[in-house]
Write a protein that holds these residues in place. Structure first.
Motif, PDB file in Angstrom:
ATOM      1  N   ARG D   9       0.803  -1.022  -0.567  1.00  0.00           N
ATOM      2  CA  ARG D   9      -0.040  -0.160  -0.088  1.00  0.00           C
ATOM      3  C   ARG D   9       1.015   1.281   0.290  1.00  0.00           C
ATOM      4  O   ARG D   9       0.770   2.010  -0.340  1.00  0.00           O
ATOM      5  N   GLU D  10       1.785   1.108   1.056  1.00  0.00           N
ATOM      6  CA  GLU D  10       2.671   2.700   0.789  1.00  0.00           C
ATOM      7  C   GLU D  10       3.695   2.702  -0.399  1.00  0.00           C
ATOM      8  O   GLU D  10       3.406   3.805  -1.304  1.00  0.00           O
ATOM      9  N   ILE D  11       3.973   1.434  -1.532  1.00  0.00           N
ATOM     10  CA  ILE D  11       4.719   2.080  -2.830  1.00  0.00           C
ATOM     11  C   ILE D  11       3.520   2.662  -3.206  1.00  0.00           C
ATOM     12  O   ILE D  11       3.476   3.301  -3.977  1.00  0.00           O
ATOM     13  N   ILE D  12       2.362   1.361  -3.360  1.00  0.00           N
ATOM     14  CA  ILE D  12       1.410   2.728  -4.604  1.00  0.00           C
ATOM     15  C   ILE D  12       0.929   3.665  -3.829  1.00  0.00           C
ATOM     16  O   ILE D  12       1.138   4.838  -5.007  1.00  0.00           O
ATOM     17  N   PHE D  13       1.482   3.742  -2.688  1.00  0.00           N
ATOM     18  CA  PHE D  13       0.570   5.829  -2.178  1.00  0.00           C
ATOM     19  C   PHE D  13       1.690   6.385  -2.920  1.00  0.00           C
ATOM     20  O   PHE D  13       1.299   7.948  -3.139  1.00  0.00           O
ATOM     21  N   GLU D  14       2.926   5.835  -2.299  1.00  0.00           N
ATOM     22  CA  GLU D  14       4.166   6.909  -3.427  1.00  0.00           C
ATOM     23  C   GLU D  14       3.599   7.124  -4.392  1.00  0.00           C
ATOM     24  O   GLU D  14       3.647   8.795  -5.524  1.00  0.00           O
ATOM     25  N   GLY D  41      -4.342  -5.006 -11.999  1.00  0.00           N
ATOM     26  CA  GLY D  41      -4.917  -6.114 -11.176  1.00  0.00           C
ATOM     27  C   GLY D  41      -4.805  -5.821 -10.018  1.00  0.00           C
ATOM     28  O   GLY D  41      -6.069  -5.701  -9.175  1.00  0.00           O
ATOM     29  N   ILE D  42      -3.345  -5.921  -9.012  1.00  0.00           N
ATOM     30  CA  ILE D  42      -3.552  -5.397  -7.931  1.00  0.00           C
ATOM     31  C   ILE D  42      -3.619  -4.557  -7.013  1.00  0.00           C
ATOM     32  O   ILE D  42      -3.857  -4.595  -5.881  1.00  0.00           O
ATOM     33  N   TYR D  46      -5.804  -3.775  -2.951  1.00  0.00           N
ATOM     34  CA  TYR D  46      -5.181  -2.992  -1.809  1.00  0.00           C
ATOM     35  C   TYR D  46      -6.565  -2.173  -1.689  1.00  0.00           C
ATOM     36  O   TYR D  46      -6.572  -1.359  -0.874  1.00  0.00           O
ATOM     37  N   PHE D  47      -7.303  -1.589  -2.719  1.00  0.00           N
ATOM     38  CA  PHE D  47      -8.122  -0.831  -2.570  1.00  0.00           C
ATOM     39  C   PHE D  47      -8.833  -0.550  -2.916  1.00  0.00           C
ATOM     40  O   PHE D  47      -9.365  -1.052  -4.556  1.00  0.00           O
ATOM     41  N   GLU D  56      -8.443   7.851   0.823  1.00  0.00           N
ATOM     42  CA  GLU D  56      -7.145   7.323   2.162  1.00  0.00           C
ATOM     43  C   GLU D  56      -5.530   7.640   2.375  1.00  0.00           C
ATOM     44  O   GLU D  56      -5.151   7.933   2.871  1.00  0.00           O
ATOM     45  N   LEU D  57      -5.023   7.959   0.982  1.00  0.00           N
ATOM     46  CA  LEU D  57      -4.311   8.758   0.809  1.00  0.00           C
ATOM     47  C   LEU D  57      -4.353   9.947   1.850  1.00  0.00           C
ATOM     48  O   LEU D  57      -2.793  10.466   2.606  1.00  0.00           O
TER      49      LEU D  57
END
Lengths: 191, 191, 191, 191
Positions: D9-14, D41-42, D46-47, D56-57
């Motif tokens: 999730r952190e990776i995506i957020f960034e 897809g992934i 996660y979201f 959320e971010l």
DNA sequence: TATGAATGAGGCTTCATTCAT
DNA sequence: AATGAATGAAGCCTCATTCAT
């Protein structure tokens, strides 16, 4: 654009070819995807855009056509026999692939695509060019501009294939023989 | 539709021809009217719609082309000399009217326009047809389908005109003579 | 783009402003034209495209805003009184034009529009710049970067207008007086 | 939705943060996942969807920002010193996290997200609110609406951070001191 | 968990045609 | 005759989201 599923690309290509043969070069994508059974969106997964796709299709068809034309054309044959083989291969291929012929005619004569066409260099074309140059340098055929030789041979062949496709002539083996000889006579050098 | 001012129609035709030579058959009306300097509205005063207009333009250009091709082609000349005159007239006309040539190529090879094309019967074409038939029946030229004779002569001539227009050959009188003889040899009957 | 009917442009501008205030900068054209009551097509008669239109709208709104801010701000007034006039003019204008304020905030903070924003030079802005520079050079206000002075004054004013629009504060004349003095105190030089 | 791997999730957020800083709030998911190196897809593993993810971010970034702002801000310090610490912490944090600042600005000013924003209640915000209320009740700072106090302090600080990020000012410690005092003076009560 | 092909609604824009003036 | 503003269907393309693997 990453690596693409080539099989799906083939399916799209075929549908595009059919659409263009029916509606002309400006066949809308909507018609193309309907023909192929795919969704609009996925089209853009396999191709950057319509223009690029048509260009890629052209390259592929040209490659396939040239390959078929040169088939079984061994250099050990006489010059004339090689010529004959290529001529007949070409015409037969085009008659068997009418949509390809229609597409070539459209693409190669669309002024709006001229810049694209100029930028395309089909590798295999050099084999033809070299074959003609050889014929000229060896005094077998007339010393005319390459494009003239090409028009008098492949060009005439394409026209004949088109006539056959349109049903205005029947390209039986007799006519075929007549025409290949006529074409040859128009470029060969008389002593 | 009331009476048409032919002069204004000519102006539109010319602009359409230029636009199609530049952008292809799908040149938008907006580009055509901008090119001609007239307004969109008046376009529809002189023509029913785009399709009809293009068809009318084709008929007109074809008529003009055929007329020019037959110019000074007296029946008192020998068959070959008549042929030669027609061939050279045609090619010269097309080289002098490159946009006409481009338009012919577009129009005659657009599958979507095939039905329209089939329905068009240019009167003057019969003069050609009769000329060829006469040559065949008198044993001067080969007994090949009309379309084949046409492709080997006018067709080749059109290609050569196209090459000249595209700048890939220089159609000087020497090459012209060569080509008209080559074209003639491809259809004449040898004894 | 030729000469445009300015009145229709105004109507479109207003609808766009409303749409953006509702849906954000990416309000679709479909929403904009529905809001304005025009058809999609005519939009492109008045504007080159969405991006250009938004840019033009921004320029116009900025001009109007600056004009209103400088209204009745005579140079014969004391520096503070001019400042006060401008500040109050600005805030009142923005409170009266909430959609303009929302649009400014969106446009000026959209990273994707930063290049466009940088290329826009609103003429009237120089009057402000000169006013601030004069205050600095005469020792009336602090020698801080222009943008800092601007943020402490106009910036704060914009925030207050926004608060008023959002209904989180009531900008009565008492609060207005308080704030203009506070803003002034934050930039004026104390002896 | 099953258990979430927070690291992913952190990776995506960034990646989302970077994308939004570049392309604005409407940065497409395709760009975001390309930036992050994960698959489309992934993302949906996660979201729930784009909207929820952005919300959320925002919450996470707001939390981190508030935490950093309150760091080392002991209640044993004087009111002013606590204010000073918070102000400087805030500005330094934003300058160090420019994409966070850009995102805040985008998110908090997008009208289409206003309902979402209203529904978000960052817990830590109460510490600020209480701090301001205490200052007012103890007669240390002016009795102005909370939002006004906030805009005159944090709001100005955000603007200054933005200016520093944009390179239009250099936020050295001298200017920082100047500004924190200016900000303080704009809210403190004079006796 | 993870991938990325697939979908289709919807975005921006063009264009043949009409119509008020 | 003539203009050009107006229309809206349709063209190309994007994008949030789903789903088979």
């Amino acid at each position: 654009m990453t690596i693409k599923n080539d099989n799906k690309r083939e399916i799209i290509f075929e549908a595009v070819l059919v659409s263009i043969a029916k509606y002309g070069l400006n066949a809308p994508i909507s018609k193309m995807v309907k023909e192929s059974g795919i969704s609009t969106g996925i089209f853009y997964h396999y191709f950057d855009n319509k223009e690029m796709m048509i260009e890629e299709l052209y390259k592929k068809l040209k490659y396939d056509f040239l390959e078929a034309s040169l088939c079984d054309c061994d250099k050990k044959y006489t010059y004339y026999n090689q010529f004959r083989k290529i001529w007949i291969n070409s015409v037969k291929y085009l008659v068997a692939h009418p949509n390809t012929l229609k597409f070539f005619w459209q693409f190669e004569n669309a002024p709006q695509l001229a810049p694209q066409l100029d930028a395309i260099h089909t590798e295999k074309i050099n084999i033809f060019v070299d074959f003609i140059k050889k014929g000229i340098s060896e005094g077998i055929i007339k010393d005319l501009p390459l494009i003239v030789i090409s028009d008098l041979t492949i060009g005439v062949g394409m026209q004949m294939a088109k006539n056959a496709i349109n049903g205005v002539i029947t390209l039986d083996s007799d006519l075929m023989e007549d025409l290949v000889v006529t074409s040859w006579d128009s470029i060969r050098k008389y002593n």
